[in-house]
Structure formats: structure tokens, C-alpha cells
Design a protein around this motif. Structure first.
Motif, PDB file in Angstrom:
ATOM      1  N   TYR A   1       0.822  -1.217   0.000  1.00  0.00           N
ATOM      2  CA  TYR A   1       0.000   0.000   0.000  1.00  0.00           C
ATOM      3  C   TYR A   1       0.853   1.262   0.000  1.00  0.00           C
ATOM      4  O   TYR A   1       0.340   2.370  -0.024  1.00  0.00           O
TER       5      TYR A   1
ATOM      6  N   THR B   1       9.832   9.057  11.959  1.00  0.00           N
ATOM      7  CA  THR B   1       9.208   8.111  11.059  1.00  0.00           C
ATOM      8  C   THR B   1      10.041   8.036   9.779  1.00  0.00           C
ATOM      9  O   THR B   1      11.206   8.379   9.766  1.00  0.00           O
ATOM     10  N   GLY B   2       9.464   7.540   8.710  1.00  0.00           N
ATOM     11  CA  GLY B   2      10.243   7.415   7.486  1.00  0.00           C
ATOM     12  C   GLY B   2       9.316   7.079   6.323  1.00  0.00           C
ATOM     13  O   GLY B   2       8.122   7.417   6.394  1.00  0.00           O
ATOM     14  N   GLY B   3       9.816   6.331   5.400  1.00  0.00           N
ATOM     15  CA  GLY B   3      10.789   5.271   5.432  1.00  0.00           C
ATOM     16  C   GLY B   3      10.783   4.524   6.774  1.00  0.00           C
ATOM     17  O   GLY B   3       9.840   4.611   7.516  1.00  0.00           O
ATOM     18  N   GLU B   4      11.828   3.803   6.997  1.00  0.00           N
ATOM     19  CA  GLU B   4      11.935   3.105   8.275  1.00  0.00           C
ATOM     20  C   GLU B   4      13.016   3.812   9.102  1.00  0.00           C
ATOM     21  O   GLU B   4      14.212   3.730   8.757  1.00  0.00           O
TER      22      GLU B   4
ATOM     23  N   THR C   1       7.583   5.699  14.922  1.00  0.00           N
ATOM     24  CA  THR C   1       6.741   4.749  14.184  1.00  0.00           C
ATOM     25  C   THR C   1       7.691   3.853  13.408  1.00  0.00           C
ATOM     26  O   THR C   1       8.516   4.334  12.629  1.00  0.00           O
ATOM     27  N   THR C   2       7.576   2.564  13.635  1.00  0.00           N
ATOM     28  CA  THR C   2       8.511   1.611  13.031  1.00  0.00           C
ATOM     29  C   THR C   2       7.756   0.397  12.501  1.00  0.00           C
ATOM     30  O   THR C   2       6.673   0.064  12.990  1.00  0.00           O
ATOM     31  N   ASN C   3       8.379  -0.279  11.544  1.00  0.00           N
ATOM     32  CA  ASN C   3       7.770  -1.537  11.091  1.00  0.00           C
ATOM     33  C   ASN C   3       8.186  -2.705  11.996  1.00  0.00           C
ATOM     34  O   ASN C   3       7.730  -3.819  11.809  1.00  0.00           O
TER      35      ASN C   3
ATOM     36  N   SER D   1       3.885  -0.970  12.999  1.00  0.00           N
ATOM     37  CA  SER D   1       2.943  -1.304  11.932  1.00  0.00           C
ATOM     38  C   SER D   1       2.834  -2.815  11.793  1.00  0.00           C
ATOM     39  O   SER D   1       3.852  -3.507  11.744  1.00  0.00           O
TER      40      SER D   1
ATOM     41  N   ASN E   1      -0.382  -0.518  14.387  1.00  0.00           N
ATOM     42  CA  ASN E   1      -1.112   0.123  13.288  1.00  0.00           C
ATOM     43  C   ASN E   1      -1.432  -0.887  12.205  1.00  0.00           C
ATOM     44  O   ASN E   1      -0.522  -1.439  11.584  1.00  0.00           O
TER      45      ASN E   1
ATOM     46  N   VAL F   1      -3.285  -1.175   8.591  1.00  0.00           N
ATOM     47  CA  VAL F   1      -3.986  -0.530   7.471  1.00  0.00           C
ATOM     48  C   VAL F   1      -4.987  -1.559   6.944  1.00  0.00           C
ATOM     49  O   VAL F   1      -4.600  -2.664   6.542  1.00  0.00           O
TER      50      VAL F   1
ATOM     51  N   GLU G   1      -7.773   3.761   8.175  1.00  0.00           N
ATOM     52  CA  GLU G   1      -8.395   3.724   6.851  1.00  0.00           C
ATOM     53  C   GLU G   1      -7.311   3.838   5.780  1.00  0.00           C
ATOM     54  O   GLU G   1      -6.411   4.682   5.870  1.00  0.00           O
ATOM     55  N   PHE G   2      -7.421   2.977   4.812  1.00  0.00           N
ATOM     56  CA  PHE G   2      -6.481   2.940   3.689  1.00  0.00           C
ATOM     57  C   PHE G   2      -6.635   4.237   2.888  1.00  0.00           C
ATOM     58  O   PHE G   2      -7.738   4.580   2.457  1.00  0.00           O
ATOM     59  N   MET G   3      -5.520   4.951   2.704  1.00  0.00           N
ATOM     60  CA  MET G   3      -5.574   6.226   1.984  1.00  0.00           C
ATOM     61  C   MET G   3      -4.973   6.077   0.584  1.00  0.00           C
ATOM     62  O   MET G   3      -3.996   5.355   0.411  1.00  0.00           O
TER      63      MET G   3
ATOM     64  N   ILE H   1      -2.719   7.255  -1.174  1.00  0.00           N
ATOM     65  CA  ILE H   1      -1.525   8.083  -1.149  1.00  0.00           C
ATOM     66  C   ILE H   1      -0.338   7.202  -1.476  1.00  0.00           C
ATOM     67  O   ILE H   1      -0.399   5.988  -1.287  1.00  0.00           O
TER      68      ILE H   1
ATOM     69  N   MET I   1       4.702   8.123   0.793  1.00  0.00           N
ATOM     70  CA  MET I   1       4.687   8.080   2.249  1.00  0.00           C
ATOM     71  C   MET I   1       6.096   8.028   2.811  1.00  0.00           C
ATOM     72  O   MET I   1       6.397   8.592   3.844  1.00  0.00           O
TER      73      MET I   1
END
Ligand code: SAM
Length: 346
Positions: A38, A81-84, A110-112, A134, A173, A175, A203-205, A207, A341
Motif C-alpha cells: 500500500y 518516522t520514514g521510510g523506516e 513509528t517503526t515496522n 505497523s 497500526n 492498514v 483507513e487505507f488512503m 496516497i 509516504m
């Protein structure tokens, strides 16, 4: 005090629509160790998209300078945030220096989660106490399909480690995408009943460069919420500073964690938006969903003084739009929403 009231220190930064801007989101890099369907295009999944060169990114010195000035002006909350963000070299040393900036006592990330297990304790010790991770699926194979990398177990270890270390809150998080992961909504909700996490449904944006978004993959928060109807009462919780734009509930009296709903499209929160973003290549962006940007890097590299940085921050805030018209734009055929993003910082 809630999320959107004036900061305690520094003169308030107020935009043209009387919103106090107190929250800065820094995209530390456009690089990521995942390629979520996404977020990136098919080309990027194939590795065909060039990344920013080292000299195109703001240096840590430049970032520290901007943050110091922004905090003096009233920014009190920072998100990395990022990227990662965890893939940027020496990021923990950078965070420790950020944490030493007087007046900045709220640094989040915010990280994966891919690199989290190995650095959670150091991250916490360096000054980040609040973390968003995420996670779009609880199934290993599906994780590999969504993110392009087979590393669900590593992310799950990262979540467990974050719990052990004591980050609070820990937000997951997700999506939500119809026919891709919506069959897991109930499982994610159950997770919030068993674990001290805030599970957030985003909500899926439309973007980024992904071509996955369309009106059928999109699900509104109301539709997502309806899936939990038979699971118990959704008890609304009072809005707290740490909740940001999420509407937060507990699913039944005995739930250990909470559920959050983030609805940038169906219930947008523009009238309360307190955010300013700095992209990985040094552009200030006052709205995620508006393309207008102010080039701070050019100012920083043009031999500026702090007053010039202040003026550039004020200019970006003066240009913050009243709101986005995403829902309206989506109704028009061929809606086109720009901005990757990874560089803007989701
Ligand atoms: N790499 C980090 C991560 O994965 O959390 C930080 C960057 S990522 C772009 C930040 C957040 O944006 C993630 O929670 C991601 O799920 C969300 N995101 C990315 N693209 C999105 C989209 N099209 N719609 C909604 N959320 C999106």
C-alpha cells in the motif's frame, strides 16, 4: 489537557485557522527494509526506484538545529518516522541528542518493527518511551505478500521485546484493506482484549505510489467497527493526549488493551490537526494530503541563522490548509493524490 491544547512552554504556534501546532513529524529517511503493497509501487517492489543520496537527506546536525528552534517556538511532541527510521545509521545516538534538547520530553517513533527486537532497550534508554508498530496481518505468508519480505516472526519478537522493555503506550497500526486483510479484523480486536496494546485500524488512503487503492479495497472505520458488533460492547474512552486523532474504545470491560480507529477519510480531523511534517529531503509539509511544501533544506544550506529557520517554520504553518477534501476528491473520477509516504513520513 488534551492533544490539541496549547503547549506548556514556548510561544504558541498558531495557524490561520486558530489551530495550535505543537507536533512535528520527522521523516529520517526514505529508505525502508519493507516494501509494503500500500506504500510503494510495483517498480519499487522490483527495486527500480532510486533512493535519495546521503547528501540529499538532512544531516543529524541540521535536524537537531531545526528541532531545537521548533521546540523554542512551541513544538512539544516529536515523532520519528520514514521510510523506516531504524534503518538510518547511528539513529540511537541521534535520538539521545534529541532527548537532550531542553523542553522536548515527548519523542515517539513509528517503526515496522523489523529491527526492533535488537534495539528496543537501547531505543528506550535513548529517550523514546512511546512506540507505534505497523502490523497488517498475523499470518506469516500474508505478511510476506503484503510487505515483500518474509519476516513476520522478527516483527512479532520486536513487539514482545517492546512489551518487556516497558514502552507505553505500544500501538499496533493496521492498514485495513478489503479482501487483503479484512478477514483478520476480529483476530486483531481479540489481541486488544488479551494484550496491553492499542490496536489501531487505519483507513487505507490513496496516497503514495501504490496502485492498490480503489474504492473497493477502502473500508471506512464505521464498517470496520461493525465487524466487532458480536464481540462485546465497544466502550468509548475519554480522549487522552497520547491518542492523537484516534477514537479509542475498550472491547468489553475485561479487555487489557484498547482499540483505536483512525479515519482520515470518513471522519477527518483537520479542524484539530496540530501537525507539521519535515520530509526526508528537508521540505516542510503542513498537511499529509496537500502537496504544498516549503523548502527548509535550501534555507539551512544557504547559511541561515535561527531567525531564518523560525521564519520558514512560520511560513509553512501559515500555509497549512484548512482541511483536505480527500473524500470529495475521491468521488471525482481519476482522483490523483501525490506524495510518497516514505519521504513524507506517514
Ligand atoms: N516504516 C515505518 C512503519 O512501517 O511504521 C514508518 C513509516 S510508515 C509510511 C508509517 C505509517 O503509515 C504506517 O503505520 C503505515 O501503515 C501507514 N501507511 C502507509 N501507507 C498508507 C496508506 N496508503 N494508507 C494508510 N496508512 C498508510
Amino acid at each position: 489537557m488534551n492533544e490539541f491544547t496549547a503547549p506548556q512552554s514556548g510561544p504558541a504556534l498558531v495557524d490561520m485557522f486558530s489551530r495550535t501546532i505543537s507536533y512535528l513529524r520527522l521523516s529520517l529517511t526514505d529508505r525502508c527494509n519493507l516494501k509494503c503493497m500500500y506504500c510503494v509501487s510495483e517498480d519499487e517492489r522490483e527495486g527500480c526506484v532510486a533512493k535519495l543520496g546521503q547528501d540529499e537527506l538532512l544531516t543529524y546536525e541540521e535536524l537537531l538545529r531545526v528541532v531545537r528552534v521548533a521546540v523554542e517556538m512551541g513544538i512539544s511532541k516529536l515523532r520519528l518516522t520514514g521510510g523506516e527510521p531504524l534503518v538510518r545509521k547511528n539513529v540511537l545516538g541521534f535520538i539521545a541528542r534529541l532527548a537532550a534538547i531542553p523542553g522536548l520530553d515527548d519523542i515517539r517513533i513509528t517503526t515496522n518493527g523489523v529491527l526492533l527486537a535488537g534495539c528496543a532497550q537501547d531505543l528506550y534508554d535513548s529517550g523514546v518511551k512511546k512506540i507505534n508498530i505497523s502490523l497488517d496481518t498475523l499470518h506469516r505468508e500474508r505478511f510476506a505478500r503484503i510487505t515483500g519480505v518474509d519476516c513476520f516472526d522478527r516483527v512479532w519478537q520486536g513487539i514482545e521485546k517492546a512489551l518487556q522493555v516497558g514502552f507505553a503506550p505500544i500501538k499496533l497500526n493496521m492498514v485495513v484493506m478489503r479482501d487483503i486483510n479484512d478477514d483478520e479484523l476480529v483476530d486483531f480486536a481479540r489481541l486488544s482484549q488479551k494484550m496491553p496494546l492499542q490496536v489501531r485500524f487505519i483507513e487505507f488512503m490513496p496516497i503514495g505510489d501504490s496502485s492498490r487503492w480503489n474504492t473497493s479495497t477502502y473500508m471506512s472505520s464505521d464498517e470496520i467497527m461493525a465487524r466487532f458488533r458480536d464481540m462485546g460492547e465497544l466502550i468509548p474512552l475519554e480522549r487522552r493526549q497520547a491518542d492523537g486523532p484516534a477514537r479509542v474504545f475498550r472491547l468489553g470491560e475485561d479487555a487489557v488493551g484498547t482499540l483505536g480507529f483512525i479515519s482520515p477519510i470518513s471522519h477527518h480531523f483537520c479542524d484539530k490537526c496540530n501537525r507539521l511534517r519535515l520530509t526526508s529531503e528537508g521540505r516542510l509539509r503542513a498537511c499529509l494530503l496537500h502537496d504544498r511544501e516549503t523548502d527548509l533544506k535550501a534555507v539551512l544550506r544557504g547559511g541561515c541563522n535561527d531567525a531564518d529557520i523560525r521564519a520558514t517554520l512560520l511560513e509553512a504553518i501559515a500555509n497549512k490548509p484548512k482541511g483536505h477534501q480527500m473524500a470529495e476528491r475521491l468521488r471525482e473520477e481519476g482522483a490523483d493524490c501525490h506524495g510518497r509516504m516514505s519521504r513524507i513520513g506517514g
